[in-house]
Design a protein around this motif. Sequence first.
Motif, PDB file in Angstrom:
ATOM      1  N   ASP A  57      20.448  58.413  27.186  1.00  0.00           N
ATOM      2  CA  ASP A  57      19.532  57.912  26.548  1.00  0.00           C
ATOM      3  C   ASP A  57      19.157  58.621  25.212  1.00  0.00           C
ATOM      4  O   ASP A  57      19.034  57.827  24.079  1.00  0.00           O
ATOM      5  CB  ASP A  57      18.290  57.915  27.405  1.00  0.00           C
ATOM      6  N   ARG A  58      19.116  59.872  25.033  1.00  0.00           N
ATOM      7  CA  ARG A  58      18.974  60.633  23.832  1.00  0.00           C
ATOM      8  C   ARG A  58      20.221  60.523  23.001  1.00  0.00           C
ATOM      9  O   ARG A  58      19.994  60.456  21.590  1.00  0.00           O
ATOM     10  CB  ARG A  58      18.577  62.086  23.997  1.00  0.00           C
ATOM     11  N   ALA A  59      21.495  60.426  23.673  1.00  0.00           N
ATOM     12  CA  ALA A  59      22.516  60.204  22.674  1.00  0.00           C
ATOM     13  C   ALA A  59      22.933  58.818  22.186  1.00  0.00           C
ATOM     14  O   ALA A  59      23.949  58.350  21.787  1.00  0.00           O
ATOM     15  CB  ALA A  59      23.656  60.774  23.587  1.00  0.00           C
ATOM     16  N   GLY A  60      22.004  57.862  22.793  1.00  0.00           N
ATOM     17  CA  GLY A  60      22.175  56.521  22.558  1.00  0.00           C
ATOM     18  C   GLY A  60      23.214  55.685  23.321  1.00  0.00           C
ATOM     19  O   GLY A  60      23.690  54.622  23.266  1.00  0.00           O
ATOM     20  N   ASN A  61      23.617  56.377  24.609  1.00  0.00           N
ATOM     21  CA  ASN A  61      24.613  55.762  25.579  1.00  0.00           C
ATOM     22  C   ASN A  61      25.682  55.388  24.766  1.00  0.00           C
ATOM     23  O   ASN A  61      26.168  54.132  24.680  1.00  0.00           O
ATOM     24  CB  ASN A  61      23.913  54.329  26.124  1.00  0.00           C
ATOM     25  N   PRO A  62      26.280  56.360  24.632  1.00  0.00           N
ATOM     26  CA  PRO A  62      27.732  56.387  23.493  1.00  0.00           C
ATOM     27  C   PRO A  62      28.872  55.609  24.348  1.00  0.00           C
ATOM     28  O   PRO A  62      29.061  56.217  25.448  1.00  0.00           O
ATOM     29  CB  PRO A  62      28.039  57.608  22.924  1.00  0.00           C
ATOM     30  N   GLY A  63      29.623  54.633  23.954  1.00  0.00           N
ATOM     31  CA  GLY A  63      30.547  54.351  24.556  1.00  0.00           C
ATOM     32  C   GLY A  63      30.540  53.637  25.924  1.00  0.00           C
ATOM     33  O   GLY A  63      31.502  53.608  26.649  1.00  0.00           O
ATOM     34  N   GLY A  64      29.288  53.121  26.448  1.00  0.00           N
ATOM     35  CA  GLY A  64      29.080  52.695  27.544  1.00  0.00           C
ATOM     36  C   GLY A  64      29.284  53.587  28.883  1.00  0.00           C
ATOM     37  O   GLY A  64      29.354  53.520  29.834  1.00  0.00           O
ATOM     38  N   TRP A  65      28.946  55.068  28.518  1.00  0.00           N
ATOM     39  CA  TRP A  65      29.027  55.967  29.406  1.00  0.00           C
ATOM     40  C   TRP A  65      27.840  55.934  30.547  1.00  0.00           C
ATOM     41  O   TRP A  65      26.832  55.529  30.197  1.00  0.00           O
ATOM     42  CB  TRP A  65      29.191  57.346  28.683  1.00  0.00           C
ATOM     43  N   THR A  66      28.214  56.464  31.689  1.00  0.00           N
ATOM     44  CA  THR A  66      27.150  56.418  32.700  1.00  0.00           C
ATOM     45  C   THR A  66      27.329  57.920  33.388  1.00  0.00           C
ATOM     46  O   THR A  66      28.153  58.241  33.221  1.00  0.00           O
ATOM     47  CB  THR A  66      27.358  55.201  33.932  1.00  0.00           C
ATOM     48  N   PRO A  67      25.999  58.354  33.987  1.00  0.00           N
ATOM     49  CA  PRO A  67      26.291  59.578  34.825  1.00  0.00           C
ATOM     50  C   PRO A  67      27.455  59.657  35.616  1.00  0.00           C
ATOM     51  O   PRO A  67      27.945  60.738  35.831  1.00  0.00           O
ATOM     52  CB  PRO A  67      25.086  59.636  35.324  1.00  0.00           C
ATOM     53  N   GLU A  68      27.930  58.745  36.474  1.00  0.00           N
ATOM     54  CA  GLU A  68      28.960  58.846  37.320  1.00  0.00           C
ATOM     55  C   GLU A  68      30.075  59.002  36.698  1.00  0.00           C
ATOM     56  O   GLU A  68      30.903  59.727  37.044  1.00  0.00           O
ATOM     57  CB  GLU A  68      28.812  57.305  38.150  1.00  0.00           C
ATOM     58  N   ARG A  69      30.373  58.250  35.529  1.00  0.00           N
ATOM     59  CA  ARG A  69      31.611  58.531  34.820  1.00  0.00           C
ATOM     60  C   ARG A  69      31.650  59.975  34.131  1.00  0.00           C
ATOM     61  O   ARG A  69      32.814  60.506  34.088  1.00  0.00           O
ATOM     62  CB  ARG A  69      31.645  57.527  33.634  1.00  0.00           C
ATOM     63  N   LEU A  70      30.506  60.355  33.798  1.00  0.00           N
ATOM     64  CA  LEU A  70      30.481  61.816  33.118  1.00  0.00           C
ATOM     65  C   LEU A  70      30.761  62.884  34.343  1.00  0.00           C
ATOM     66  O   LEU A  70      31.583  63.759  34.143  1.00  0.00           O
ATOM     67  CB  LEU A  70      29.020  61.951  32.624  1.00  0.00           C
ATOM     68  N   LEU A  71      30.298  62.599  35.469  1.00  0.00           N
ATOM     69  CA  LEU A  71      30.592  63.395  36.708  1.00  0.00           C
ATOM     70  C   LEU A  71      32.097  63.321  36.838  1.00  0.00           C
ATOM     71  O   LEU A  71      32.685  64.364  37.338  1.00  0.00           O
ATOM     72  CB  LEU A  71      29.664  62.813  37.852  1.00  0.00           C
ATOM     73  N   SER A  72      32.752  62.125  37.089  1.00  0.00           N
ATOM     74  CA  SER A  72      34.039  61.825  37.328  1.00  0.00           C
ATOM     75  C   SER A  72      34.703  62.798  36.277  1.00  0.00           C
ATOM     76  O   SER A  72      35.697  63.397  36.577  1.00  0.00           O
ATOM     77  CB  SER A  72      34.551  60.760  37.225  1.00  0.00           C
ATOM     78  N   PHE A  73      34.578  62.883  34.962  1.00  0.00           N
ATOM     79  CA  PHE A  73      35.233  63.570  33.925  1.00  0.00           C
ATOM     80  C   PHE A  73      35.113  65.245  34.042  1.00  0.00           C
ATOM     81  O   PHE A  73      35.930  65.987  33.594  1.00  0.00           O
ATOM     82  CB  PHE A  73      35.086  63.039  32.542  1.00  0.00           C
ATOM     83  N   LYS A  74      33.783  65.368  34.664  1.00  0.00           N
ATOM     84  CA  LYS A  74      33.649  66.785  34.586  1.00  0.00           C
ATOM     85  C   LYS A  74      34.468  67.450  35.775  1.00  0.00           C
ATOM     86  O   LYS A  74      34.842  68.450  35.576  1.00  0.00           O
ATOM     87  CB  LYS A  74      32.077  66.924  34.855  1.00  0.00           C
ATOM     88  N   GLY A  75      34.604  66.645  37.036  1.00  0.00           N
ATOM     89  CA  GLY A  75      35.451  67.182  37.964  1.00  0.00           C
ATOM     90  C   GLY A  75      36.929  67.134  37.360  1.00  0.00           C
ATOM     91  O   GLY A  75      37.946  68.221  37.737  1.00  0.00           O
ATOM     92  N   CYS A  76      37.284  66.152  36.745  1.00  0.00           N
ATOM     93  CA  CYS A  76      38.752  66.166  36.054  1.00  0.00           C
ATOM     94  C   CYS A  76      38.879  67.298  35.242  1.00  0.00           C
ATOM     95  O   CYS A  76      39.947  67.909  35.344  1.00  0.00           O
ATOM     96  CB  CYS A  76      39.029  64.839  35.285  1.00  0.00           C
ATOM     97  N   GLY A  77      38.031  67.635  34.313  1.00  0.00           N
ATOM     98  CA  GLY A  77      38.124  68.636  33.558  1.00  0.00           C
ATOM     99  C   GLY A  77      38.247  69.942  34.117  1.00  0.00           C
ATOM    100  O   GLY A  77      38.903  70.892  33.943  1.00  0.00           O
ATOM    101  N   LEU A  78      37.492  70.128  35.401  1.00  0.00           N
ATOM    102  CA  LEU A  78      37.349  71.545  36.232  1.00  0.00           C
ATOM    103  C   LEU A  78      39.082  71.623  36.805  1.00  0.00           C
ATOM    104  O   LEU A  78      39.538  72.864  36.558  1.00  0.00           O
ATOM    105  CB  LEU A  78      36.405  71.351  37.258  1.00  0.00           C
ATOM    106  N   VAL A  79      39.456  70.418  37.181  1.00  0.00           N
ATOM    107  CA  VAL A  79      40.989  70.544  37.876  1.00  0.00           C
ATOM    108  C   VAL A  79      41.814  70.868  36.509  1.00  0.00           C
ATOM    109  O   VAL A  79      42.553  71.886  36.876  1.00  0.00           O
ATOM    110  CB  VAL A  79      41.147  69.367  38.570  1.00  0.00           C
ATOM    111  N   ALA A  80      41.874  70.222  35.367  1.00  0.00           N
ATOM    112  CA  ALA A  80      42.705  70.319  34.485  1.00  0.00           C
ATOM    113  C   ALA A  80      42.618  71.667  33.794  1.00  0.00           C
ATOM    114  O   ALA A  80      43.617  72.339  33.547  1.00  0.00           O
ATOM    115  CB  ALA A  80      42.657  69.235  33.493  1.00  0.00           C
ATOM    116  N   GLY A  81      41.399  72.220  33.814  1.00  0.00           N
ATOM    117  CA  GLY A  81      41.357  73.536  33.008  1.00  0.00           C
ATOM    118  C   GLY A  81      41.742  74.672  34.256  1.00  0.00           C
ATOM    119  O   GLY A  81      42.392  75.634  33.788  1.00  0.00           O
TER     120      GLY A  81
END
Length: 303
Positions: A87-111
């Motif tokens: 909300d503070r970032a203005g919901n950029p790009g239609g992002w949701t908490p679920e999508r952010l969590l998915s990319f956090k897990g993906c970033g963990l594995v990729a890293g």
Amino acid sequence: MGAWLLYGGLAGVFLGVLLLVLTLVWGGRDGREGAAGAVRSIERDYAGRGRSPFEGRAESALMRRFRGLALRLSPAGVVGAMQERLDRAGNPGGWTPERLLSFKGCGLVAGGVVGLLFMLRAPGYGPLLVPAFGAAGFFLPDLLLYNEGLKRQENIGRTLPDILDLLVVSVESGLGFDAALARVGQNTRGPLAAELVRVMQEVQIGKSREEALRAMSHRSSVPELRTFVGALVQASDLGIPIGKVLREQAGEMRVKRRQKAEERAQKLAVKITIPVIFCLFPAIFLVLLGPGIISYLSGSGFR
């Protein structure tokens, strides 16, 4: 034949009663939850601005696994905290908490995979590289979201005095406060104008003005905006004229903006010291002392 007609009539009566009950149930639910549903539709509209290229695609099973991994590694209440940051970032790009969590897990594995590849070239650093790259990939979405929210909040703080001046002019020219909010929100651009439009939309669907303003302050981390909202709510409770409060707040915001500009100007001398010492002075010393050093080392001078 008469029995079939009787059964058909009973079935028709039963279907009619069932449809009537369903109509009453769903109609009552819409009436009771009309305001809440409208608020949710407004939130979905603002969350859906700036659609990302993968918006609307079905989430794969692999991304759900990544989200589950990120949830297991995150503290409790992470979804609510992410929604506040969105909300503070203005919901950029239609992002949701679920999508952010998915990319956090993906970033963990990729890293982790990148760390393993580096470990093959430097086996001794493997215990350090794999966790370091994995943590970097895990926290990268949080860092990007924080940066986006920081820029948006700085924009809000920078445009707040101008918006207040426009509100003062609109109210003193004869418009009501709600009409002034709507006029300023429609005729200006930027994140603060979008927040004012959202406030008016929430007021139109049944929220009180105080609730909508408090919700706007909760979606922002700018202290001046929260002070402004608090003054408006207190003035409404005490019956103080809105125009007087707006003028006082506008004058105070202009003073604070001038003080921040003076503070940044005073910090400039300190900030410019580091690039001068490490970038400019070596070049000056090289130009001034270089020929003498070369002559001394060659033995042609300074004997």
